[in-house]
Write an enzyme that holds these catalytic residues in place. Sequence first.
Site, short mmCIF file in Angstrom:
data_model
loop_
_atom_site.label_atom_id
_atom_site.label_comp_id
_atom_site.label_asym_id
_atom_site.label_seq_id
_atom_site.Cartn_x
_atom_site.Cartn_y
_atom_site.Cartn_z
N ASP A 1 -2.25 5.26 -3.09
CA ASP A 1 -2.08 4.43 -2.75
C ASP A 1 -1.19 3.42 -3.32
O ASP A 1 -2.37 3.18 -4.59
CB ASP A 1 -3.19 3.54 -1.52
N CYS B 1 -0.87 -7.90 -1.68
CA CYS B 1 -1.31 -6.79 -0.18
C CYS B 1 0.88 -6.99 1.12
O CYS B 1 1.01 -6.05 1.18
CB CYS B 1 -1.87 -6.77 0.97
N HIS C 1 -7.89 -0.09 -3.95
CA HIS C 1 -6.57 -0.92 -4.35
C HIS C 1 -6.83 -2.10 -5.78
O HIS C 1 -7.80 -3.21 -5.89
CB HIS C 1 -6.18 -1.90 -2.81
N ASP D 1 0.65 -1.61 -0.07
CA ASP D 1 0.10 -0.04 0.21
C ASP D 1 1.11 1.16 0.37
O ASP D 1 0.55 2.00 -0.43
CB ASP D 1 -0.54 0.09 1.71
N ASP E 1 -5.77 -4.65 -7.16
CA ASP E 1 -5.04 -6.40 -6.92
C ASP E 1 -6.56 -7.16 -6.10
O ASP E 1 -6.16 -8.53 -5.79
CB ASP E 1 -4.09 -6.59 -6.15
#
Length: 382
Positions: free
Chosen positions: A210, A367, A259, A132, A261
């Site tokens: 991020d 992550c 995010h 992140d 992913d």
Amino acid sequence: MNTSTPLFTPIDSHSDEVGIVVPDVVCTHNEWDPLDEVVVGRIEDSVFPPRHPYVLGGVPKSLYNSLFLLGGKKRRPKQYFSEAAQKELDEFVSILKAEGVTVRRPDIVDHSKNFSTPNWASKGYTSSCPRDCFLVIGNEIIEAPMSWRCRYFEPHAYYSLFKEYFERGAKWTSAPKPPLNSSLYNSEYTVPEEGHPIEYVINESEVVFDAADFIRCGRDIFVTKSNVTNIAGINWLRRHLGSSYHVHEIETLSKQPMHIDTTFVPLGPGKAMINPNYVCRKNLPSILKSWDIFDAPDPNIVSGGFLNEHSSMCSMWLNMNVLLLDENRVIVEKSQVGMIKSMKNWGLKPILCDFLNFNPYGGAFHCATLDVRRTGKLQSYF
């Protein structure tokens, strides 16, 4: 699709003072080259994030309500630590080492300490997810200007490690530190209902992103605008990287985008999986038309586990949050039988690891890591 010829000279090494060419200590261009060295986060001395609308922008509404609106604040301990999660994290580190990967760790810091700027005060959160905070492009570590106030000083846990990388030749950059004024946030933010347009908890008044909203495919980088990444942040990275890279936005249908992913995950040169609930194929960037695009299987909900909408600090689609060790090996959550089967069908070898108890700390394998060195050259895959 031509994946063999770089469009320009790769930069994967440098000359020392006597002219001897040595490999860069930090160098990674994509998500699938053979992984040599990785940073794995820590959960020691983590705390729950403080109550603020930005938290609702990234966690399930039911969990936010239980933590902050239904007396959850009184029930929560000061420290946020799980022995089961620590055991899984240790297992993950052991697997990486057994597969030949060098593992580095950040320092342990106490996130329960108060801190402030002239305009606001907060506690910290965790050091669980270096993905992140930082984006590694080539031999450069880029610190992200994150929008959660509780994460303002989170990068300090990595300072001594990155100072070592810097002294050994790595580039080390920080994006402009945002003031995170109240004007950045939509104080009336609520999670949009089905059928309503996406709303964002942040606006464009500051440069924020991020690093986990970006994912690398050589010269091409993909990003999602989200509740932690705005267009100003995307444009900052575009200008910083210059003409050597192309940054493409992937539209998301998620009501709480945060995010990339769990939305778009490359699996190797020429193939990627997408979240069929978050991505409309016809709206993907046109350069992906030459790639094989697979729909990720539905997550397997585990009774008593954390991969569900009520207890995880992030998306149910963490089954997509895998870590590629190279074009063949991929680390997958042990309980996700659908994903394990799909990976085999897509030509990869799954390496299984328990990680459900880690999920409440904000993610899964991708992550929890920051790959700092992969063996490969910078090239275009389109």
